[in-house]
Design a protein around this motif. Sequence first.
Motif, PDB file in Angstrom:
ATOM      1  N   GLN A 233       0.733  -1.249  -0.072  1.00 64.33           N
ATOM      2  CA  GLN A 233       0.086   0.085   0.108  1.00 64.33           C
ATOM      3  C   GLN A 233       1.088   1.437  -0.021  1.00 64.33           C
ATOM      4  O   GLN A 233       0.663   2.334  -0.461  1.00 64.33           O
ATOM      5  N   ILE A 234       1.928   1.281   0.538  1.00 69.67           N
ATOM      6  CA  ILE A 234       2.695   2.509   0.829  1.00 69.67           C
ATOM      7  C   ILE A 234       3.558   2.907  -0.257  1.00 69.67           C
ATOM      8  O   ILE A 234       3.818   3.877  -0.876  1.00 69.67           O
ATOM      9  N   GLU A 235       4.178   1.529  -0.854  1.00 62.25           N
ATOM     10  CA  GLU A 235       4.895   1.791  -1.958  1.00 62.25           C
ATOM     11  C   GLU A 235       4.215   2.387  -3.279  1.00 62.25           C
ATOM     12  O   GLU A 235       4.531   3.400  -3.773  1.00 62.25           O
ATOM     13  N   ALA A 236       2.860   1.650  -3.221  1.00 56.91           N
ATOM     14  CA  ALA A 236       1.776   2.449  -4.327  1.00 56.91           C
ATOM     15  C   ALA A 236       1.536   3.941  -4.138  1.00 56.91           C
ATOM     16  O   ALA A 236       1.531   4.612  -5.214  1.00 56.91           O
ATOM     17  N   GLY A 237       1.471   4.007  -2.773  1.00 55.21           N
ATOM     18  CA  GLY A 237       1.027   5.467  -2.527  1.00 55.21           C
ATOM     19  C   GLY A 237       2.087   6.500  -2.643  1.00 55.21           C
ATOM     20  O   GLY A 237       1.975   7.560  -3.202  1.00 55.21           O
ATOM     21  N   THR A 238       3.150   6.061  -2.675  1.00 49.90           N
ATOM     22  CA  THR A 238       4.426   6.784  -2.802  1.00 49.90           C
ATOM     23  C   THR A 238       4.728   7.229  -4.332  1.00 49.90           C
ATOM     24  O   THR A 238       4.759   8.310  -4.880  1.00 49.90           O
ATOM     25  N   TYR A 239       4.191   6.153  -5.298  1.00 49.77           N
ATOM     26  CA  TYR A 239       4.168   6.473  -6.467  1.00 49.77           C
ATOM     27  C   TYR A 239       3.128   7.482  -7.196  1.00 49.77           C
ATOM     28  O   TYR A 239       3.059   8.115  -8.063  1.00 49.77           O
ATOM     29  N   MET A 240       1.817   7.277  -6.517  1.00 50.29           N
ATOM     30  CA  MET A 240       0.817   8.048  -6.713  1.00 50.29           C
ATOM     31  C   MET A 240       1.083   9.436  -6.345  1.00 50.29           C
ATOM     32  O   MET A 240       0.791  10.412  -6.937  1.00 50.29           O
ATOM     33  N   CYS A 241       1.715   9.779  -5.117  1.00 53.06           N
ATOM     34  CA  CYS A 241       2.130  11.196  -4.700  1.00 53.06           C
ATOM     35  C   CYS A 241       3.279  11.412  -5.904  1.00 53.06           C
ATOM     36  O   CYS A 241       3.312  12.707  -6.238  1.00 53.06           O
ATOM     37  N   ALA A 242       4.161  10.619  -6.503  1.00 51.76           N
ATOM     38  CA  ALA A 242       5.093  10.932  -7.509  1.00 51.76           C
ATOM     39  C   ALA A 242       4.492  11.384  -8.572  1.00 51.76           C
ATOM     40  O   ALA A 242       4.956  12.693  -9.201  1.00 51.76           O
ATOM     41  N   ALA A 243       3.166  10.945  -8.797  1.00 50.01           N
ATOM     42  CA  ALA A 243       2.693  11.581 -10.087  1.00 50.01           C
ATOM     43  C   ALA A 243       1.939  12.888  -9.901  1.00 50.01           C
ATOM     44  O   ALA A 243       1.933  13.659 -10.655  1.00 50.01           O
ATOM     45  N   ALA A 244       1.357  13.007  -8.621  1.00 54.04           N
ATOM     46  CA  ALA A 244       0.825  14.277  -8.219  1.00 54.04           C
ATOM     47  C   ALA A 244       1.979  15.157  -8.243  1.00 54.04           C
ATOM     48  O   ALA A 244       1.920  16.560  -8.774  1.00 54.04           O
TER      49      ALA A 244
END
Length: 430
Positions: A233-244
């Motif tokens: 979940q956290i690895e995924a969230g990190t890349y989601m924030c990277a996109a943002a």
Amino acid sequence: MSQYIMKGGIPLVGEVEIGGAKNAALGILAAGLMTDEDVLIENLPDVRDTNVMLDALAEIGASVERIDRHTVRLNGSSIRQISVDDEFIRKIRASYYFLGALLGKYKSAQVPLPGGCNIGSRPIDLHIKGFRALGADVKIENGIVYAHAIDLVGSHIYLDQVSVGATINIMMAAVMADGETIIENPAKEPHVVDVANFLNSMGANIKGTGTDVIRIRGVRHLHGTEYSIIPDQIEAGTYMCAAAVTRGDVTVENVIPKHLEAISSKLAELGCEVREFDEAVRVVGRSRQFHTNIKTLPYPGFPTDMQPQITVTLALAEGTSIVTESIFENRFRYVDELARMGGNIRVEGNSAIITGVKKFLGAEVSAPDLRAGAALVLAGLAADGYTTVDEIGYIQRGYEAFDEKLRHLGACIELVDDEREAQKFRLRVV
Ligand code: UD1
């Protein structure tokens, strides 16, 4: 000294495959020693914390066979000792799971007090309260926790505070206890549920994980299993924030979108476009993103392990945001580093007051802990010019092939071992 060097300003675009959840893996690897039969674990992330855990398992005598990068076969029948060496324990906090696993299986465990991330005092009083309630005698002498029981007997345990570690540790200690154990106010994080599912696949009888009450009926023994760890979940969230934060367009693949809802909904509030698919989430950053307020909470609230990454994202959004950290007391240490890049954040007590700025400027910064380190890399990717992030050992504890995955999304980032390599990077990437 290894560091990440990057030239920022490129929107990240593309798909990124998310690996197995580190925090589930750490519980599952420890729980894997609780049977004398073979346990095959798949989707294991190849990160420093899980590798240290595997070394510690081998050290106490378990057989550890790496089948491929993400698959391992364990066998706990050859375990010779119930004491774990300090060398491993100092490296990872989750070594405390040896307490619950060894106590549950051998009714005896000897484990030094854990090390790990530097994000505030992290007591284990609730773990100990749980072990004692199950009938174990627990004492701490010279930094070593000794837990011993003649018999472990099911009990009714109320956790004063929601704790992931205590919930998992008590579950492991209770699975082979006599009778029923009830844990009230347990942690509901997806990785708690995953460790319980793993134990159940070994023959345990654990019900109610993910709810407010967990019921465990003790069984006589656990058997072998084959199990695949849930996505991180956290690895995924990190890349989601990277996109943002880079105003990019990234699809995180091999995820369980439900586990990401707190993150998805906050990014949507910022103005990002967030689309959920069966096993993927796409985040499209917008040139104008807006402030919001966030408070970290136990699952299903906003995860504390995503706090630095979302703060960095908000630091480049319009307006003033407030991020309140309610789980750990010392989790804003990266704010000073971010200030060197032009971030405008004031910390008051356990809140960060973030005034969005138009841009970050590249700088030399240092990772104070795992997630903050990742957040500083995100900041560097969004910044004008070159950024170097030192102390990346922290980041490697929890992110597999971080630079490689970011490069795949178009980032201009490299892991370099010395200043000469850093200089070469600067010359090549002008
Ligand atoms: C786990 C995660 C970590 C995450 C955290 C919160 C692992 C290996 N680590 O850490 O990445 O940030 O959950 O989601 O899974 N507390 C006590 N007494 C205790 C135990 C905890 O007071 O005996 C307090 C802690 O100080 C903290 C809060 O409870 O304020 C939550 O901690 P906890 O959920 O236990 O965190 P960890 O299991 O250490």
